[in-house]
Design an enzyme around this catalytic site. Structure first.
Site, PDB file in Angstrom:
ATOM      1  CB  SER A 145      -8.729   7.077   3.117  1.00  0.00           C
ATOM      2  OG  SER A 145      -9.222   7.318   4.426  1.00  0.00           O
ATOM      3  CE1 TYR A 160      -4.273   4.687   4.801  1.00  0.00           C
ATOM      4  CE2 TYR A 160      -5.859   6.203   5.766  1.00  0.00           C
ATOM      5  CZ  TYR A 160      -5.587   5.057   5.044  1.00  0.00           C
ATOM      6  OH  TYR A 160      -6.618   4.272   4.566  1.00  0.00           O
TER       7      TYR A 160
HETATM    8  P1  NAD Z   1      -6.356  -4.793   5.164  1.00  0.00           P
HETATM    9  O1  NAD Z   1      -5.204  -4.518   6.045  1.00  0.00           O
HETATM   10  O2  NAD Z   1      -7.455  -5.698   5.610  1.00  0.00           O
HETATM   11  O3  NAD Z   1      -5.850  -5.309   3.750  1.00  0.00           O
HETATM   12  C1  NAD Z   1      -4.742  -4.726   3.119  1.00  0.00           C
HETATM   13  C2  NAD Z   1      -4.073  -5.794   2.297  1.00  0.00           C
HETATM   14  O4  NAD Z   1      -2.978  -5.198   1.601  1.00  0.00           O
HETATM   15  C3  NAD Z   1      -3.514  -6.952   3.126  1.00  0.00           C
HETATM   16  O5  NAD Z   1      -3.982  -8.170   2.588  1.00  0.00           O
HETATM   17  C4  NAD Z   1      -2.001  -6.807   2.984  1.00  0.00           C
HETATM   18  O6  NAD Z   1      -1.311  -8.039   2.992  1.00  0.00           O
HETATM   19  C5  NAD Z   1      -1.906  -6.113   1.628  1.00  0.00           C
HETATM   20  N1  NAD Z   1      -0.636  -5.412   1.464  1.00  0.00           N
HETATM   21  C6  NAD Z   1      -0.012  -4.586   2.353  1.00  0.00           C
HETATM   22  N2  NAD Z   1       1.166  -4.175   1.855  1.00  0.00           N
HETATM   23  C7  NAD Z   1       1.276  -4.742   0.622  1.00  0.00           C
HETATM   24  C8  NAD Z   1       2.292  -4.727  -0.382  1.00  0.00           C
HETATM   25  N3  NAD Z   1       3.417  -4.042  -0.201  1.00  0.00           N
HETATM   26  N4  NAD Z   1       2.082  -5.439  -1.510  1.00  0.00           N
HETATM   27  C9  NAD Z   1       0.953  -6.154  -1.679  1.00  0.00           C
HETATM   28  N5  NAD Z   1      -0.026  -6.226  -0.767  1.00  0.00           N
HETATM   29  C10 NAD Z   1       0.138  -5.531   0.368  1.00  0.00           C
HETATM   30  O7  NAD Z   1      -6.949  -3.340   4.777  1.00  0.00           O
HETATM   31  P2  NAD Z   1      -8.403  -2.849   4.303  1.00  0.00           P
HETATM   32  O8  NAD Z   1      -9.018  -2.169   5.458  1.00  0.00           O
HETATM   33  O9  NAD Z   1      -9.111  -3.905   3.572  1.00  0.00           O
HETATM   34  O10 NAD Z   1      -7.944  -1.684   3.310  1.00  0.00           O
HETATM   35  C11 NAD Z   1      -7.928  -1.807   1.914  1.00  0.00           C
HETATM   36  C12 NAD Z   1      -7.695  -0.445   1.304  1.00  0.00           C
HETATM   37  O11 NAD Z   1      -8.760   0.443   1.685  1.00  0.00           O
HETATM   38  C13 NAD Z   1      -6.403   0.234   1.773  1.00  0.00           C
HETATM   39  O12 NAD Z   1      -5.820   0.926   0.691  1.00  0.00           O
HETATM   40  C14 NAD Z   1      -6.880   1.205   2.834  1.00  0.00           C
HETATM   41  O13 NAD Z   1      -6.009   2.280   2.993  1.00  0.00           O
HETATM   42  C15 NAD Z   1      -8.228   1.611   2.270  1.00  0.00           C
HETATM   43  N6  NAD Z   1      -9.154   2.114   3.279  1.00  0.00           N
HETATM   44  C16 NAD Z   1      -9.543   1.360   4.347  1.00  0.00           C
HETATM   45  C17 NAD Z   1     -10.409   1.886   5.292  1.00  0.00           C
HETATM   46  C18 NAD Z   1     -10.887   1.113   6.494  1.00  0.00           C
HETATM   47  O14 NAD Z   1     -11.517   1.716   7.377  1.00  0.00           O
HETATM   48  N7  NAD Z   1     -10.649  -0.180   6.584  1.00  0.00           N
HETATM   49  C19 NAD Z   1     -10.873   3.193   5.149  1.00  0.00           C
HETATM   50  C20 NAD Z   1     -10.443   3.940   4.057  1.00  0.00           C
HETATM   51  C21 NAD Z   1      -9.589   3.397   3.124  1.00  0.00           C
END
Ligand code: NAD
Length: 254
Positions: A145, A160
């Protein structure tokens, strides 16, 4: 070896509006077979169904808690048992965030953030990397991130940001260690992407303020990130390793 003879494992790809599901679609469109592992089994199965409807790729959806070694082993054993092609790519996407200020964060919350983002990535990577190295080909991508690079300031707090920064060191050290085996390890650092990870807790004025600081003037789409991950997974991307790729609309420039 063609990617159509390989499987890409994407963790946390159940979430309907998430980066992982979009990545599963993009990888399938690029020819990969896809295995979706998510804590929410129903959403993993739904995502796999969705992927196979929209592409010629084979797709599997399995319930799996990435923080739990037994659960990860069981999911990988099911895949091996169903004759899934060898794992050629791993996208460590499962992640959770939290905005709790450091002066209030508990040890339990800190551990949970690290369990999913860091230990979860270890649990998968430790198990699939040996096979990749043996076969002489592999692509591992971490979803870090922008919070890791700029010290939070988006939504996620210190826990985080620290966990996401741990992923960057993990990826680079592993890239160095297994580079000669044909396995690349890279990180993607998204900025503010429109998904459900904040559970609706980032709306209104705070979100408008954040968007005002993004040079392209909008939040990112999941496809912006999915395309980049898929690019890094190409066979032709073999000279890119240990790199961190920003996809943040210019909100943070090095
Ligand atoms: P999201 O919440 O839409 O999806 C995350 C998924 O991870 C969910 O389907 C959840 O069920 C699954 N999950 C959570 N804990 C878990 C576990 N213990 N075992 C298996 N699955 C698990 O999130 P997103 O926004 O799509 O984020 C995806 C990745 O991108 C994450 O690592 C997040 O930190 C990173 N990210 C997101 C953003 C953003 O702005 N959305 C920005 C930077 C980084």
């Amino acid at each position: 070896m063609s990617v159509s003879d390989l499987t890409a494992v994407v963790t946390g790809a159940g979430s309907t509006r998430g980066i992982g599901r979009a990545t599963a679609h993009a990888l399938a469109a690029a020819g990969w077979n896809v295995a979706i592992l998510d804590l929410d089994e129903a959403s993993a199965k739904d995502a796999a169904h969705d992927v196979s409807q929209r592409s010629d790729a084979q797709a599997w959806g399995l319930g799996c808690d990435v923080t739990d070694e037994a659960s990860v082993e069981a999911a990988l054993a099911v895949l091996a048992g169903t004759g899934t092609p060898p794992v050629g790519a791993l996208v460590n996407n499962a992640g959770i965030t939290s905005p709790t200020p450091f002066l209030e964060v508990s040890g339990a919350e800190w551990d949970r953030i690290f369990a999913v983002n860091v230990r979860g990535a270890y649990n998968l990577t430790r198990r699939v990397a040996p096979g990749m190295a043996e076969r002489g080909f592999g692509r591992i991508v971490f979803l870090s991130s922008v919070s890791a690079e700029r010290g939070g300031g988006v939504f996620g707090g210190v826990a985080y940001s620290a966990a996401k920064a741990a992923q960057l060191g993990f990826a680079k050290a592993l890239a160095r260690e297994i580079g000669a085996s044909g396995v690349t390890v890279n990180s993607v650092a998204p900025g503010l992407i429109d998904t459900d990870i904040t559970g609706g807790a980032l709306e209104g004025e705070r979100k408008d303020q954040l968007v005002a600081g993004i040079p392209v003037g909008r939040t990112g789409n999941v496809s912006d990130v999915a395309d980049l991950v898929t690019y890094l997974c190409r066979e032709e991307s073999g000279y890119i390793t240990g790199a961190t790729y920003d996809v943040n609309g210019g909100s943070h420039m090095h």
